[in-house]
Design a protein around this motif. Sequence first.
Motif, PDB file in Angstrom:
ATOM      1  N   LYS A 285       0.833  -1.203   0.000  1.00 15.15           N
ATOM      2  CA  LYS A 285       0.000   0.000   0.000  1.00 15.15           C
ATOM      3  C   LYS A 285       0.869   1.255   0.000  1.00 15.15           C
ATOM      4  CE  LYS A 285      -3.639   2.399   2.558  1.00 15.15           C
ATOM      5  NZ  LYS A 285      -4.526   2.389   3.752  1.00 15.15           N
ATOM      6  N   LEU A 286       1.897   1.262   0.830  1.00 20.64           N
ATOM      7  CA  LEU A 286       2.791   2.413   0.893  1.00 20.64           C
ATOM      8  C   LEU A 286       3.507   2.634  -0.435  1.00 20.64           C
ATOM      9  CD1 LEU A 286       4.359   1.727   4.411  1.00 20.64           C
ATOM     10  CD2 LEU A 286       2.668   3.481   3.835  1.00 20.64           C
ATOM     11  N   LEU A 287       3.863   1.544  -1.098  1.00 17.91           N
ATOM     12  CA  LEU A 287       4.541   1.671  -2.389  1.00 17.91           C
ATOM     13  C   LEU A 287       3.613   2.293  -3.430  1.00 17.91           C
ATOM     14  CD1 LEU A 287       6.988   1.227  -4.163  1.00 17.91           C
ATOM     15  CD2 LEU A 287       6.179  -1.085  -4.632  1.00 17.91           C
ATOM     16  N   TRP A 288       2.356   1.858  -3.500  1.00 20.57           N
ATOM     17  CA  TRP A 288       1.419   2.449  -4.454  1.00 20.57           C
ATOM     18  C   TRP A 288       1.242   3.940  -4.180  1.00 20.57           C
ATOM     19  CZ3 TRP A 288       0.942   0.233  -8.738  1.00 20.57           C
ATOM     20  CH2 TRP A 288       0.749  -1.143  -8.882  1.00 20.57           C
ATOM     21  N   GLU A 289       1.143   4.305  -2.916  1.00 23.99           N
ATOM     22  CA  GLU A 289       1.007   5.725  -2.577  1.00 23.99           C
ATOM     23  C   GLU A 289       2.224   6.513  -3.040  1.00 23.99           C
ATOM     24  OE1 GLU A 289      -1.790   5.236   1.438  1.00 23.99           O
ATOM     25  OE2 GLU A 289       0.371   5.645   1.622  1.00 23.99           O
ATOM     26  N   SER A 290       3.411   5.947  -2.791  1.00 21.32           N
ATOM     27  CA  SER A 290       4.643   6.624  -3.197  1.00 21.32           C
ATOM     28  C   SER A 290       4.741   6.732  -4.713  1.00 21.32           C
ATOM     29  CB  SER A 290       5.862   5.884  -2.647  1.00 21.32           C
ATOM     30  OG  SER A 290       5.893   5.919  -1.242  1.00 21.32           O
ATOM     31  N   ILE A 291       4.357   5.678  -5.410  1.00 18.21           N
ATOM     32  CA  ILE A 291       4.414   5.677  -6.874  1.00 18.21           C
ATOM     33  C   ILE A 291       3.514   6.773  -7.440  1.00 18.21           C
ATOM     34  CG2 ILE A 291       3.563   4.379  -8.872  1.00 18.21           C
ATOM     35  CD1 ILE A 291       4.848   1.905  -7.687  1.00 18.21           C
ATOM     36  N   ILE A 292       2.300   6.889  -6.921  1.00 16.66           N
ATOM     37  CA  ILE A 292       1.376   7.916  -7.412  1.00 16.66           C
ATOM     38  C   ILE A 292       1.923   9.313  -7.119  1.00 16.66           C
ATOM     39  CG2 ILE A 292      -0.920   8.914  -7.109  1.00 16.66           C
ATOM     40  CD1 ILE A 292      -1.919   6.043  -6.561  1.00 16.66           C
ATOM     41  N   HIS A 307       1.411 -10.122 -10.616  1.00 19.49           N
ATOM     42  CA  HIS A 307       0.540 -11.305 -10.619  1.00 19.49           C
ATOM     43  C   HIS A 307       0.027 -11.607  -9.216  1.00 19.49           C
ATOM     44  CE1 HIS A 307       4.611 -12.981  -9.770  1.00 19.49           C
ATOM     45  NE2 HIS A 307       3.934 -13.657  -8.874  1.00 19.49           N
ATOM     46  N   ASN A 308       0.249 -10.667  -8.285  1.00 13.13           N
ATOM     47  CA  ASN A 308      -0.090 -10.891  -6.884  1.00 13.13           C
ATOM     48  C   ASN A 308      -1.422 -10.227  -6.554  1.00 13.13           C
ATOM     49  OD1 ASN A 308      -0.095 -10.121  -3.920  1.00 13.13           O
ATOM     50  ND2 ASN A 308       1.685 -11.479  -3.975  1.00 13.13           N
ATOM     51  N   ILE A 309      -2.403 -11.004  -6.121  1.00 14.58           N
ATOM     52  CA  ILE A 309      -3.739 -10.468  -5.859  1.00 14.58           C
ATOM     53  C   ILE A 309      -3.732  -9.498  -4.691  1.00 14.58           C
ATOM     54  CG2 ILE A 309      -4.482 -12.313  -4.308  1.00 14.58           C
ATOM     55  CD1 ILE A 309      -6.583 -10.560  -7.042  1.00 14.58           C
ATOM     56  N   GLU A 310      -2.870  -9.713  -3.685  1.00 13.63           N
ATOM     57  CA  GLU A 310      -2.806  -8.783  -2.561  1.00 13.63           C
ATOM     58  C   GLU A 310      -2.320  -7.401  -3.016  1.00 13.63           C
ATOM     59  OE1 GLU A 310      -3.980  -9.332   0.423  1.00 13.63           O
ATOM     60  OE2 GLU A 310      -4.547 -11.359  -0.176  1.00 13.63           O
ATOM     61  N   THR A 311      -1.359  -7.395  -3.929  1.00 20.50           N
ATOM     62  CA  THR A 311      -0.873  -6.129  -4.472  1.00 20.50           C
ATOM     63  C   THR A 311      -2.004  -5.367  -5.149  1.00 20.50           C
ATOM     64  OG1 THR A 311       1.306  -7.104  -4.860  1.00 20.50           O
ATOM     65  CG2 THR A 311       0.798  -5.100  -6.068  1.00 20.50           C
ATOM     66  N   LEU A 312      -2.843  -6.072  -5.883  1.00 15.82           N
ATOM     67  CA  LEU A 312      -3.951  -5.439  -6.597  1.00 15.82           C
ATOM     68  C   LEU A 312      -5.015  -4.927  -5.636  1.00 15.82           C
ATOM     69  CD1 LEU A 312      -4.277  -8.047  -9.482  1.00 15.82           C
ATOM     70  CD2 LEU A 312      -2.865  -5.982  -9.387  1.00 15.82           C
ATOM     71  N   LYS A 313      -5.245  -5.663  -4.565  1.00 13.09           N
ATOM     72  CA  LYS A 313      -6.208  -5.207  -3.560  1.00 13.09           C
ATOM     73  C   LYS A 313      -5.748  -3.904  -2.913  1.00 13.09           C
ATOM     74  CE  LYS A 313      -8.116  -9.763  -2.380  1.00 13.09           C
ATOM     75  NZ  LYS A 313      -8.218 -10.823  -1.346  1.00 13.09           N
ATOM     76  N   PHE A 314      -4.452  -3.804  -2.667  1.00 10.09           N
ATOM     77  CA  PHE A 314      -3.923  -2.571  -2.080  1.00 10.09           C
ATOM     78  C   PHE A 314      -4.025  -1.402  -3.064  1.00 10.09           C
ATOM     79  CE2 PHE A 314      -1.533  -5.360   0.978  1.00 10.09           C
ATOM     80  CZ  PHE A 314      -2.120  -4.844   2.117  1.00 10.09           C
ATOM     81  N   LEU A 315      -3.822  -1.668  -4.346  1.00 13.75           N
ATOM     82  CA  LEU A 315      -3.982  -0.613  -5.352  1.00 13.75           C
ATOM     83  C   LEU A 315      -5.418  -0.091  -5.340  1.00 13.75           C
ATOM     84  CD1 LEU A 315      -3.106   1.117  -7.750  1.00 13.75           C
ATOM     85  CD2 LEU A 315      -3.528  -0.854  -9.243  1.00 13.75           C
ATOM     86  N   LYS A 316      -6.388  -1.003  -5.302  1.00 13.44           N
ATOM     87  CA  LYS A 316      -7.795  -0.597  -5.231  1.00 13.44           C
ATOM     88  C   LYS A 316      -8.066   0.226  -3.982  1.00 13.44           C
ATOM     89  CE  LYS A 316     -11.040  -3.173  -3.474  1.00 13.44           C
ATOM     90  NZ  LYS A 316     -11.882  -2.286  -2.621  1.00 13.44           N
ATOM     91  N   GLU A 317      -7.516  -0.227  -2.845  1.00 11.78           N
ATOM     92  CA  GLU A 317      -7.737   0.472  -1.584  1.00 11.78           C
ATOM     93  C   GLU A 317      -7.166   1.891  -1.625  1.00 11.78           C
ATOM     94  OE1 GLU A 317      -6.266   0.003   3.053  1.00 11.78           O
ATOM     95  OE2 GLU A 317      -6.499  -1.808   1.822  1.00 11.78           O
ATOM     96  N   VAL A 318      -5.988   2.035  -2.190  1.00 11.34           N
ATOM     97  CA  VAL A 318      -5.370   3.365  -2.286  1.00 11.34           C
ATOM     98  C   VAL A 318      -6.221   4.288  -3.165  1.00 11.34           C
ATOM     99  CG1 VAL A 318      -3.398   4.639  -3.207  1.00 11.34           C
ATOM    100  CG2 VAL A 318      -3.017   2.596  -1.818  1.00 11.34           C
ATOM    101  N   LEU A 319      -6.654   3.793  -4.325  1.00 19.31           N
ATOM    102  CA  LEU A 319      -7.405   4.634  -5.261  1.00 19.31           C
ATOM    103  C   LEU A 319      -8.809   4.965  -4.758  1.00 19.31           C
ATOM    104  CD1 LEU A 319      -6.330   3.020  -8.656  1.00 19.31           C
ATOM    105  CD2 LEU A 319      -5.607   5.222  -7.719  1.00 19.31           C
TER     106      LEU A 319
END
Length: 366
Positions: A285-292, A307-319
Amino acid sequence: MNNLEKISIKNFRGFNNLEIDGFKKINVFLGKNNSGKSTILESLFLLIGMSNPILPDNINRMRGLNIKNAEEFKYLYHKLKFSNVPEFHANFKDTTERSLLLNPIHKKGTASESTGKAISTDEISTIDASTASPKVSGLELEFSLKKRHSQKKTLKSSIVFNQLNQSEFIPIQNSKYKEELHAVLITGDSKESNALSRYSEIVKRKKEDIILEAIQNIDPNIEDIHPLPDGLYFSYKGIEELIPTNISGDGVRRYFSIVTTIAEKPDSIILIDEIENGLHYSAHKLLWESIINIANSFSVQLFITSHNIETLKFLKEVLESDKYESFQDDVGVYTVSHTKKAGIKTYRYSFEGFKDAIESNIEIRQ
């Protein structure tokens, strides 16, 4: 930034013919292993650096293919056939177009027997692989650029096998072309080697606070980052001496590599393969925030695979969060999928479609 909007790929690795359009500022490719996600990033990398003759060899080496002769360039060709010439074409927001072909070549001589000097591109002829079968001695990179209100320019570079040294290739750069774009490819197992130079560039532009804030999100004990002549060091709370960054944990180093690569050169294109590699799920989650944040601050366009579903869930949560919901239209999510009739295809999700798929546990990593 002049964002890339569309790419077409033909006869490259497992791709027969693939077109992807509607690129956003941040583009995330989903798919199972061996679905072609990494091949998309390699295609973008080749096209952005289309005049650089060492890139075809480099992308093979990134996959662990240390080729020993020019015939092994066949791994770049669809179905391993040199008659299937890889072609790449891209369209940009300002209507600029660029194209690249990887033509197999044979030599009149890759090097002078007496001097060992590289030959010029004029001394290399292209194989017609459909009618002849001489051994391949290298690749000719035929690249073109078409800007608005300008004529299309087509030039060539090449990489040829050195017969005087059976373990090396000779790159022949075209001196008439200077690349205006900058791209970096971070692979899933990239070894960190340029962190000092990257961070030093960021310091010169007085943007180091952005990086420090990002790295403190993942490890609050880091008080500062120090670029010294012999390397990069972290200052940790409660430790009197500085600690070399290369002995920090894998997750911290991976995170630091990603955020500094994005921030190093404004108006560039960053390609990140298997973004979750080396990171604990709690850091996603922190990485997605930093990337944006950093992509927005430095006007960078990103292409990312996962390919990691947890990574995608965190992206959705951030957005979905109040702070980042305004960036929903800046993120494109694509599924890379094998189809029986049409080969490899990509399917783009709107944010609402992506959100619904995650919440409904629909498998989007086809």
